[in-house]
Design a protein around this motif. Structure first.
Motif, short mmCIF file in Angstrom:
data_model
loop_
_atom_site.label_atom_id
_atom_site.label_comp_id
_atom_site.label_asym_id
_atom_site.label_seq_id
_atom_site.Cartn_x
_atom_site.Cartn_y
_atom_site.Cartn_z
N THR A 145 25.90 53.63 25.19
CA THR A 145 26.09 52.50 23.41
C THR A 145 27.42 51.42 23.44
OG1 THR A 145 25.68 55.45 22.07
CG2 THR A 145 26.80 52.84 20.72
N GLY A 146 26.37 50.52 23.16
CA GLY A 146 27.91 49.24 23.49
C GLY A 146 28.55 48.96 21.73
N VAL A 147 29.69 48.66 21.78
CA VAL A 147 30.25 48.03 20.76
C VAL A 147 30.91 46.22 20.96
CG1 VAL A 147 31.99 48.14 18.84
CG2 VAL A 147 30.54 49.98 20.10
N CYS A 148 30.16 45.57 19.79
CA CYS A 148 30.45 43.83 19.80
C CYS A 148 30.52 43.48 18.09
CB CYS A 148 29.82 43.43 20.77
SG CYS A 148 27.62 44.07 20.52
N SER A 149 30.71 42.16 17.86
CA SER A 149 30.83 41.85 16.99
C SER A 149 29.06 40.90 16.80
CB SER A 149 31.49 40.19 17.31
OG SER A 149 31.03 39.49 18.25
N THR A 150 28.00 40.88 15.69
CA THR A 150 27.60 40.67 15.30
C THR A 150 26.89 39.68 15.90
OG1 THR A 150 27.55 41.28 13.38
CG2 THR A 150 25.57 39.81 13.69
N SER A 151 27.79 38.55 16.39
CA SER A 151 26.70 37.10 17.10
C SER A 151 26.59 37.46 18.71
CB SER A 151 27.46 35.96 17.18
OG SER A 151 29.19 36.69 18.03
N LYS A 152 27.35 38.79 19.55
CA LYS A 152 27.06 38.85 20.40
C LYS A 152 25.41 40.10 20.77
CE LYS A 152 31.34 37.09 21.54
NZ LYS A 152 32.42 37.25 22.24
N ALA A 183 21.93 48.23 27.13
CA ALA A 183 22.60 49.56 26.53
C ALA A 183 21.20 50.04 25.61
CB ALA A 183 23.53 48.63 25.58
N ASP A 184 21.44 51.45 25.50
CA ASP A 184 20.48 51.81 25.02
C ASP A 184 20.86 52.35 22.86
OD1 ASP A 184 19.32 53.99 27.00
OD2 ASP A 184 21.56 53.87 27.06
N ARG A 185 21.88 51.77 23.31
CA ARG A 185 21.95 51.89 21.30
C ARG A 185 23.60 50.37 21.50
NH1 ARG A 185 25.58 54.81 18.02
NH2 ARG A 185 24.88 54.73 15.78
N VAL A 186 23.04 49.80 20.60
CA VAL A 186 24.18 48.88 19.97
C VAL A 186 24.77 49.01 18.73
CG1 VAL A 186 25.01 46.51 20.00
CG2 VAL A 186 22.89 46.73 21.84
N ILE A 187 25.94 48.81 18.97
CA ILE A 187 26.65 49.27 17.33
C ILE A 187 27.36 48.13 17.04
CG2 ILE A 187 28.69 50.09 15.91
CD1 ILE A 187 28.42 52.50 17.63
N ARG A 240 30.23 46.52 10.76
CA ARG A 240 29.01 46.72 9.70
C ARG A 240 29.33 48.13 10.11
NH1 ARG A 240 23.74 42.54 9.71
NH2 ARG A 240 25.42 40.83 9.49
N GLU A 241 29.57 48.93 10.87
CA GLU A 241 29.24 50.44 11.62
C GLU A 241 30.66 50.96 12.55
OE1 GLU A 241 25.36 51.27 13.41
OE2 GLU A 241 25.43 49.43 13.05
#
Length: 321
Positions: free
Chosen positions: A174-181, A190-194, A198-199
């Protein structure tokens, strides 16, 4: 030769193109004709001289080595008398302090053969960031197939490699990043992106076996809420860890770790040819691909650094010579 230098610490405004003497090598060193150099957060820290503790090793009032850059890719121009792994003309990549120049010096044990399927620019953005991601996952995080891994800062230099490497080692990522990326991190596998705008990754809905905290902003308490009861969090970097050591939050976590079931691990990357050789195998097998945003010629290195300072880089940036 031409080189990007600085005679004081500061922002990207201190960088300028100048002519300097070609460096001289020692017995165990290699002179590299630079074809490209990589830009990373470590180079920015060396430019600003922050956190201040690093000046003890790199120069109190000004940099001991005025030439910027560390990542390098190029061809061997000369070898020291004790060098056995390389010959003139070899294509190499690795760590060479002062790589924003036409020539740079590297220790033999910090270079490896350049992956055959990468351009020099692509190879130049691998060593520091990919090596850091590899060590954080394997040496410290002890990642195993089937584990759930959360990567904070998944769209940055280290993060883009961490996502791919964790997937290559069989983890669910699971990767965490900003909206634009979001699209970038998704494309890396990545199996899931946060979207952190927003989350909340630590809302209690999911826990992870391993967290790579790249960049250093969540509180230790918040990280622990997202960890499994016996999970591991690895602190990679410290962009918001204070100006003195840059590691205030990480040190607090490491000091608390012996009293917890969870493991909070402090991490300092090493520069090793063995890691580069392993990365070469993964790259040539197609399991890891450098995520290069763009490249700039040597005289535009200050502009590239300015984008990095502003957080406007997706993945990595190369400086071509």
């Amino acid at each position: 030769m031409r080189a990007v230098i600085q005679d004081r610490y500061g922002s990207s405004e201190v960088l300028r193109l100048a002519r300097v003497a070609r460096p001289v090598i020692a017995d165990h060193e290699v002179l590299v004709r630079v074809r490209a150099a990589g830009l990373d957060r470590g180079t920015e820290h060396l430019m600003t001289g922050k956190p201040y503790v690093m000046r003890l090793g790199f120069g109190l009032r000004r940099p001991k080595n005025p030439v910027s850059g560390r990542d390098v890719a190029g061809t061997v121009a000369r070898v020291g008398s004790q060098v056995t792994r390389f010959a003139v003309g070899d294509e190499v990549y690795g760590i060479a302090p002062g790589s924003f120049a036409e020539y740079a010096v590297a220790r033999e044990d910090k270079l490896a053969r350049k992956p055959v399927n990468l351009s020099f620019a692509q190879a130049a953005v691998v060593p520091v960031s990919a090596g850091t991601a590899l060590q954080a996952l394997l040496d410290v995080g002890r990642v195993q197939a089937g584990q759930s891994v959360l990567i904070l800062g998944a769209s940055g230099g280290v993060g883009t490699y961490a996502v791919q490497l964790a997937r290559a080692f069989g983890a669910e990522v699971t990767g965490v990043c900003s909206t634009s990326k979001l699209d970038l991190v998704t494309s890396l596998g990545a199996d899931r992106v946060i979207d952190y705008t927003r989350e909340n990754f630590a809302d209690g809905s999911r826990r992870y076996d391993l967290i790579l905290d790249i960049g250093g902003s969540p509180s230790v308490r918040r990280l622990r809420r997202a960890l499994e009861p016996r999970g591991t969090a690895v602190f990679v970097g410290g962009e918001n860890g204070g100006s003195l050591t840059g590691m205030g939050r990480q040190l607090r976590g490491a000091l608390a770790s012996p009293f917890l079931r969870q493991r909070l691990a402090l991490f300092m990357a090493k520069e090793r040819a063995t890691d580069l050789e392993r990365l070469t195998e993964l790259i040539e097998a197609g399991k890891v691909i450098p995520s290069m945003d763009r490249s700039y010629p040597l005289d535009e290195a200050p502009n590239a650094m300015r984008l990095l300072e502003r957080g406007q880089v997706r993945g990595k940036v190369a400086i071509t010579v």
